[in-house]
Design a protein around this motif. Structure first.
Motif, short mmCIF file in Angstrom:
data_model
loop_
_atom_site.label_atom_id
_atom_site.label_comp_id
_atom_site.label_asym_id
_atom_site.label_seq_id
_atom_site.Cartn_x
_atom_site.Cartn_y
_atom_site.Cartn_z
N SER A 87 -3.07 36.43 -29.68
CA SER A 87 -2.60 35.29 -28.89
C SER A 87 -1.20 35.52 -28.31
O SER A 87 -0.71 34.71 -27.53
CB SER A 87 -2.59 34.02 -29.76
N LYS A 91 -0.16 37.14 -23.32
CA LYS A 91 0.18 35.74 -23.05
C LYS A 91 1.67 35.50 -23.18
O LYS A 91 2.31 34.97 -22.26
CB LYS A 91 -0.58 34.82 -24.02
N HIS A 121 -6.37 33.63 -21.76
CA HIS A 121 -5.08 33.07 -22.17
C HIS A 121 -4.69 31.77 -21.48
O HIS A 121 -3.86 31.03 -22.00
CB HIS A 121 -3.98 34.11 -21.93
N GLN A 122 -5.27 31.50 -20.30
CA GLN A 122 -4.88 30.29 -19.56
C GLN A 122 -6.02 29.28 -19.46
O GLN A 122 -5.86 28.22 -18.84
CB GLN A 122 -4.44 30.68 -18.14
N ALA A 172 -0.55 35.64 -17.10
CA ALA A 172 -0.44 34.55 -18.07
C ALA A 172 0.97 33.99 -18.18
O ALA A 172 1.29 33.28 -19.14
CB ALA A 172 -0.93 35.02 -19.44
#
Length: 353
Positions: A87, A91, A121-122, A172
């Motif tokens: 994560s 990102k 990620h978005q 991202a």
């Protein structure tokens, strides 16, 4: 400025048949929001390993972080699991590698390689991700982006592939962008375009950048501060003007003096640092640069030098700054090269003292 990243006493080793290579040894530095920090040094000095450690890309055998902290937004990356790092990579922290041809997937269209970042990620839909991919390609200066998103990496030039890599890295909206010698394989004209692009995008997005390079010309064009690495250690750090106008470590003198310039007398010999970097399986006692340092003192071969603070931003690891050490100035050949470097940049970021 707000502090984004704190690296504290970082040690990284690689297990080999000959023993553990201590590639990074006690590296510490800070990075602020919107700032560009250049890390410079010879090949093998630990620049890329330091950068990759920020994403724990070396945390599987044979590489491992053996000591230290990497505080990003107050959280220690060293303590995070591989699942947690998923994560963060792409990102929060993105990376541009040196050779885009080996970094891009040759079997996937470039549009797909951008949209998968946006979707993961978005949380973009496929339609919205495709529209955003077109915008990103346009933003990094690729013409006809609607057509280009359906092409493969081999259909792009080297400079265009690097622009695609930048688009992927910025998709991202990361807080930190690590650029690992992204212009080394490019000709000087394309190199200048990529550097200018990074500066424009950074100003627009307020992204912090760690720029890995061995080229002081690149440093002068893009960096706010500079960290000079040698044999796995940061031996000098300061603002750009401190490093160019007031360098204090003999290794920094050597790097500056060995930077080629077209305006220097063509009959003059290009300076070179004698010798070779030490074996980091068994690092030498004392100062790691002592064997190559013509100004080395007896203590350099016995004890590792402390870090001396010369200003709020300028730190140097050398016994030459001890109060009892003899006064040593850069040789005239180094001063001449420094004057040439500082007076011929197209966009000077320095102010003469």
């Amino acid at each position: 400025m707000k502090k984004l990243l704190e690296v504290k006493d970082l040690h990284v080793s690689f297990q080999t048949y000959g023993g553990d290579v201590q590639a990074v040894r006690g590296v510490s530095f800070d990075l602020y929001t919107g700032e560009t920090l250049a890390i410079v040094g010879e090949s093998g000095s630990g620049k890329s390993v330091t950068a990759q450690s920020l994403l724990k890309l070396i945390s599987i055998p044979p590489g491992r972080i053996t000591k230290g902290q990497i505080l990003f937004g107050g959280n220690d990356i060293v303590a995070k699991t591989e699942k947690q790092m998923e994560s963060i990579r792409g990102k929060e922290i993105s990376m541009i590698f040196q050779d885009p041809m080996t970094s891009l997937n040759p079997t996937m269209k470039v549009g797909k390689q951008i949209t998968e970042v946006l979707i993961k990620h978005q949380n973009f839909s496929k339609t919205a991700a495709k529209e955003r991919a077109v915008e990103l390609l346009m933003q990094v200066g690729i013409s006809m982006p609607e057509k280009r998103i359906n092409q493969y990496p081999h259909e792009f030039s080297g400079g265009m592939r690097q622009r695609v890599m930048i688009a992927i890295a910025l998709a991202a909206n990361p807080k930190l962008l690590i650029a690992d010698e992204p212009t080394t394989a490019l000709d000087v004209t394309i190199q200048a375009q990529i550097l200018e692009l990074l500066k424009v995008l950074q100003a627009k997005m307020n992204t912090s950048i760690i720029f890995i390079t061995h080229d002081f010309g690149v440093v002068a064009k893009i960096a706010d501060r500079v960290a000079v690495m040698y044999a796995g250690q940061i031996i000098e750090t300061g603002t750009v003007d401190e490093i160019f106008y007031d360098p204090r470590h003999p290794y920094t003198w050597g790097l500056l003096a060995s930077t080629p310039r077209l305006d220097i007398d063509e009959k003059a010999d290009l300076a070179a640092i004698p010798g070779a970097p030490p074996d980091l399986i068994n690092p030498p006692k004392g100062d790691v640069f002592a064997a190559r340092n013509e100004y080395a003192l007896a203590i350099d071969f016995e004890e590792e030098p402390p870090i001396y603070q010369l200003s709020e931003t300028h730190f140097v690891r050398t016994w030459l700054l001890h109060p009892n050490a003899p006064k040593v100035d850069p040789p005239e050949s180094v001063k001449k090269r420094m004057r040439s470097l500082s007076s011929t940049f197209e966009e000077p970021v320095l102010v003469e003292r």
